[in-house]
Every structure is written in structure tokens, then in C-alpha cells.
Enzyme design. Structure first.
Site, PDB file in Angstrom:
ATOM      1  N   ASP A   1       8.427  50.326  -4.509  1.00 52.69           N
ATOM      2  CA  ASP A   1       9.209  49.550  -5.482  1.00 52.69           C
ATOM      3  C   ASP A   1       8.860  48.087  -5.277  1.00 52.69           C
ATOM      4  OD1 ASP A   1      11.209  48.952  -7.441  1.00 52.69           O
ATOM      5  OD2 ASP A   1      12.565  48.377  -5.828  1.00 52.69           O
ATOM      6  N   SER A   2       9.317  47.253  -6.200  1.00 49.96           N
ATOM      7  CA  SER A   2       9.070  45.821  -6.062  1.00 49.96           C
ATOM      8  C   SER A   2       9.895  45.221  -4.927  1.00 49.96           C
ATOM      9  CB  SER A   2       9.431  45.126  -7.369  1.00 49.96           C
ATOM     10  OG  SER A   2      10.762  45.426  -7.704  1.00 49.96           O
TER      11      SER A   2
ATOM     12  N   TYR B   1       9.138  42.163 -10.243  1.00 49.75           N
ATOM     13  CA  TYR B   1       8.082  42.601 -11.155  1.00 49.75           C
ATOM     14  C   TYR B   1       8.531  42.443 -12.619  1.00 49.75           C
ATOM     15  CZ  TYR B   1       5.424  45.088  -7.442  1.00 49.75           C
ATOM     16  OH  TYR B   1       4.679  45.432  -6.342  1.00 49.75           O
ATOM     17  N   GLY B   2       9.849  42.499 -12.800  1.00 47.35           N
ATOM     18  CA  GLY B   2      10.412  42.557 -14.148  1.00 47.35           C
ATOM     19  C   GLY B   2      10.120  41.351 -15.015  1.00 47.35           C
TER      20      GLY B   2
ATOM     21  N   CYS C   1       9.886  52.014  -9.054  1.00 42.35           N
ATOM     22  CA  CYS C   1      10.201  50.838  -9.873  1.00 42.35           C
ATOM     23  C   CYS C   1      10.052  51.183 -11.363  1.00 42.35           C
ATOM     24  CB  CYS C   1       9.230  49.737  -9.478  1.00 42.35           C
ATOM     25  SG  CYS C   1       9.368  48.253 -10.448  1.00 42.35           S
ATOM     26  N   ASN C   2      11.096  50.915 -12.129  1.00 40.63           N
ATOM     27  CA  ASN C   2      11.034  51.197 -13.575  1.00 40.63           C
ATOM     28  C   ASN C   2      10.002  50.324 -14.263  1.00 40.63           C
ATOM     29  OD1 ASN C   2      13.567  52.872 -14.911  1.00 40.63           O
ATOM     30  ND2 ASN C   2      13.931  52.137 -12.846  1.00 40.63           N
ATOM     31  N   THR C   3       9.897  49.079 -13.831  1.00 43.17           N
ATOM     32  CA  THR C   3       8.942  48.168 -14.460  1.00 43.17           C
ATOM     33  C   THR C   3       7.520  48.679 -14.231  1.00 43.17           C
ATOM     34  OG1 THR C   3      10.474  46.350 -14.009  1.00 43.17           O
ATOM     35  CG2 THR C   3       8.222  45.755 -14.594  1.00 43.17           C
TER      36      THR C   3
ATOM     37  N   GLU D   1      20.389  41.708  -5.433  1.00 45.57           N
ATOM     38  CA  GLU D   1      19.645  41.182  -4.273  1.00 45.57           C
ATOM     39  C   GLU D   1      20.555  40.305  -3.404  1.00 45.57           C
ATOM     40  OE1 GLU D   1      16.174  41.338  -3.549  1.00 45.57           O
ATOM     41  OE2 GLU D   1      15.667  42.636  -5.249  1.00 45.57           O
TER      42      GLU D   1
ATOM     43  N   CYS E   1      16.602  50.711 -14.203  1.00 45.52           N
ATOM     44  CA  CYS E   1      16.144  49.763 -13.174  1.00 45.52           C
ATOM     45  C   CYS E   1      16.666  50.258 -11.838  1.00 45.52           C
ATOM     46  CB  CYS E   1      16.692  48.364 -13.469  1.00 45.52           C
ATOM     47  SG  CYS E   1      16.325  47.171 -12.172  1.00 45.52           S
ATOM     48  N   THR E   2      15.796  50.183 -10.828  1.00 48.42           N
ATOM     49  CA  THR E   2      16.168  50.722  -9.511  1.00 48.42           C
ATOM     50  C   THR E   2      17.418  50.064  -8.913  1.00 48.42           C
ATOM     51  OG1 THR E   2      14.595  49.131  -8.658  1.00 48.42           O
ATOM     52  CG2 THR E   2      13.886  51.428  -8.743  1.00 48.42           C
ATOM     53  N   HIS E   3      17.675  48.825  -9.291  1.00 50.49           N
ATOM     54  CA  HIS E   3      18.807  48.121  -8.696  1.00 50.49           C
ATOM     55  C   HIS E   3      20.161  48.555  -9.271  1.00 50.49           C
ATOM     56  CE1 HIS E   3      15.599  45.539  -7.348  1.00 50.49           C
ATOM     57  NE2 HIS E   3      16.428  44.727  -6.725  1.00 50.49           N
TER      58      HIS E   3
HETATM   59  N1  DGL Z   1      12.373  47.383  -9.332  1.00 53.82           N
HETATM   60  C1  DGL Z   1      12.454  46.790 -10.635  1.00 53.82           C
HETATM   61  C2  DGL Z   1      12.733  47.835 -11.700  1.00 53.82           C
HETATM   62  O1  DGL Z   1      13.163  48.932 -11.413  1.00 53.82           O
HETATM   63  C3  DGL Z   1      13.534  45.744 -10.714  1.00 53.82           C
HETATM   64  C4  DGL Z   1      13.258  44.543  -9.894  1.00 53.82           C
HETATM   65  C5  DGL Z   1      12.092  43.718 -10.355  1.00 53.82           C
HETATM   66  O2  DGL Z   1      12.179  43.052 -11.403  1.00 53.82           O
HETATM   67  O3  DGL Z   1      11.119  43.737  -9.651  1.00 53.82           O
HETATM   68  O4  DGL Z   1      12.495  47.575 -12.849  1.00 53.82           O
END
Ligand code: DGL
Length: 261
Positions: free
Chosen positions: A6-7, A38-39, A69-71, A148, A180-182
Site C-alpha cells: 500500500d502507499s 498516491y491519491g 491500495c485502491n489508487t 494518518e 480507500c484503504t484508510h
Molecule cells: N492507499 C490509498 C488508497 O487506498 C490512500 C492513501 C494515498 O492517497 O496514498 O487509495
């Protein structure tokens, strides 16, 4: 080993879901904390990062990869699959399948980072599976930094979540994908603000059952995976916040190894 990246810290929700679904499987996690988020980055940059992260996990012995990571799942799955000859899982398809199978109307909302929402991938996949589904999405760029920061229960966070969800609420969605993972870390607030009748889909749980189903079907891949319950955590930048979040999520001390990518 199951390789997951993940990011940053958000992908730990996927690690947790995989640990619960695939008890005892060896896991190696990479959180790209030095290059997060990453987003907000271009898809070219995210693709490059995703390939580098995958290479790192393979060098450590991963036999399958989960892009938590979804992105990265939105923009980099295809190029990862083209470049590496191993099973690669992403978090979007399992969440879409679950939403289609459970939405009665179907009227589905998606929340995610700007890059994920801009990619239009969730909407495209939902429409492919059910052209009659109504789909509404909303980018929620402030939620990642709030998670975060560990602001999981703050009134400010509740207010921001409410504001982001308002346009989806007025559309009377019956299903909401946490794209989104968060966001699973804010699931209680999100559920409260969107309404208890809305089915909130956590893509980390969806991908974990997808990986499990795949391994049950593909014993030859399953046989390659270690099952000694080992779990290694690597990050590209060691941050206090990551350690705090990991420790509180897993309720034990998590040792982070620093790696230069
Ligand atoms: N991990 C990213 C996601 O799931 C979210 C955090 C990011 O922007 O890197 O999209």
C-alpha cells in the site's frame, strides 16, 4: 508468502482481513510511507511505484501479490499483470462484486481518493456487471490525512465525513463502497453518517475472501505459500505514526524494517 503493498499505513486493514481469512499464512507487507500519498499523484507515477513495490516483494519471496491500495489498484493493476507472471489481486473487483450482489435497488455510492474517483474504475466495473445500477461517487481527499493523524474520533472528522457523504445520502444509495484503504478505520463514523440502513462495503474484507477463494481453487499456488504465521513489515520511511497505528491495530508491538526502494 503473500505480498501486500500500500502507499502507507492504510493497507494494514487488508493485512488484518487476510490474517483473519487465511489464518497462519506467511505475509510480507510493504508500506510506501516515503512516497505516500498516491491519491494525489499522476497515474504514470503510481504505476512506476506499483512495479517497484511488486519487485521488492518478489525479491523477498512473495508468490502472490495483493495491491491493497485502491489508487494503485485503479491505475496500475494492468501494468503489474503485464510485467509479472504471478497472481495479482486488486481491491476494486471484489468490492464491486460484493456491492452488486448485495445492493437491492441497485444504487451504489463510492468514496475514495481523487485519483481513484477520477479513474472512474469503480463506476465502469459496476456498469459492466449491471448496466442498470445507479452509481454516485465522491472524492474525499481530507480523510487520508485525518486517519494518518489518528483523528479517528474527533468532532472535526465527524463533521467532514458528514459533509462528504451528504451528496450520496440525498441520492438515497443503499450501498456504499469504502474505496480507500484508510476508510475502514473510520467505518463507525461513516456508517453513522450515511445511515444504518446503508450497507457499507469494506474492500479489505472483500479482497481477503477473494484471495481465499482463489487459493482454495488453485492448490498449486497455495502449495507455494508458507504457513508458519510469519509476518514481516517493511516501510520506505519509518514513522512514529505508522508504528503507533500498527501496534494499536494488531494489539502487539510491530517491528518495522526500513527499506530503500
Ligand atoms: N492507499 C490509498 C488508497 O487506498 C490512500 C492513501 C494515498 O492517497 O496514498 O487509495
Amino acid at each position: 508468502m503473500i505480498g501486500i503493498f500500500d502507499s502507507g499505513i492504510g493497507g494494514l486493514t487488508v493485512v488484518k482481513a487476510i490474517m483473519e481469512n487465511l489464518f497462519g499464512y506467511d505475509i510480507i507487507y510493504f508500506g510506501d510511507t516515503a512516497r505516500t500519498p498516491y491519491g494525489t499523484k499522476s497515474s504514470e507515477t503510481v504505476k512506476k511505484y506499483a512495479l517497484e513495490n511488486t519487485e521488492f516483494l518478489l525479491s523477498k519471496g512473495a508468490k502472490i501479490i495483493v495491491i491493497a491500495c485502491n489508487t494503485a489498484s485503479s491505475v496500475a493493476t494492468e501494468s503489474a499483470a503485464e510485467n509479472f507472471d504471478i497472481p495479482i489481486f486488486e481491491v476494486i473487483t471484489p468490492a464491486v462484486e460484493l456491492s452488486i450482489n448485495t445492493s437491492h435497488k441497485p444504487c451504489i455510492g463510492i468514496i475514495g481518493t481523487r485519483a481513484t474517483i477520477k479513474s472512474g474504475i469503480y463506476k465502469k466495473k459496476i456498469k459492466e456487471m449491471n448496466p442498470h445500477a445507479r452509481v454516485y461517487s465522491k472524492a474525499c481527499p481530507l480523510l487520508v490525512p485525518l486517519v494518518e493523524e489518528g483523528w479517528l474520533e474527533k468532532p472535526e472528522t465527524k463533521m467532514i465525513v458528514k459533509k462528504y457523504l451528504h451528496p450520496l445520502k440525498v441520492r438515497q444509495i443503499d450501498t456504499l463502497i469504502l474505496g480507500c484503504t484508510h476508510y475502514p478505520l473510520l467505518k463507525n463514523i461513516i456508517q453513522k453518517k450515511i445511515g444504518k440502513k446503508v450497507n457499507v462495503i469494506d474492500s479489505s474484507i472483500a479482497v481477503a475472501s477473494n484471495v481465499r477463494a482463489f487459493l482454495e481453487k488453485h492448490q498449486e499456488v497455495d502449495a507455494l505459500l508458507g504457513k508458519k504465521g510469519r509476518c514481516g513489515f517493511f516501510v520506505s520511511d519509518v514513522t512514529e505514526q505508522f508504528e503507533k497505528t500498527a501496534t494499536s491495530m494488531f494489539k502487539r508491538d510491530i517491528h518495522l524494517e526500513h527499506v530503500k526502494i
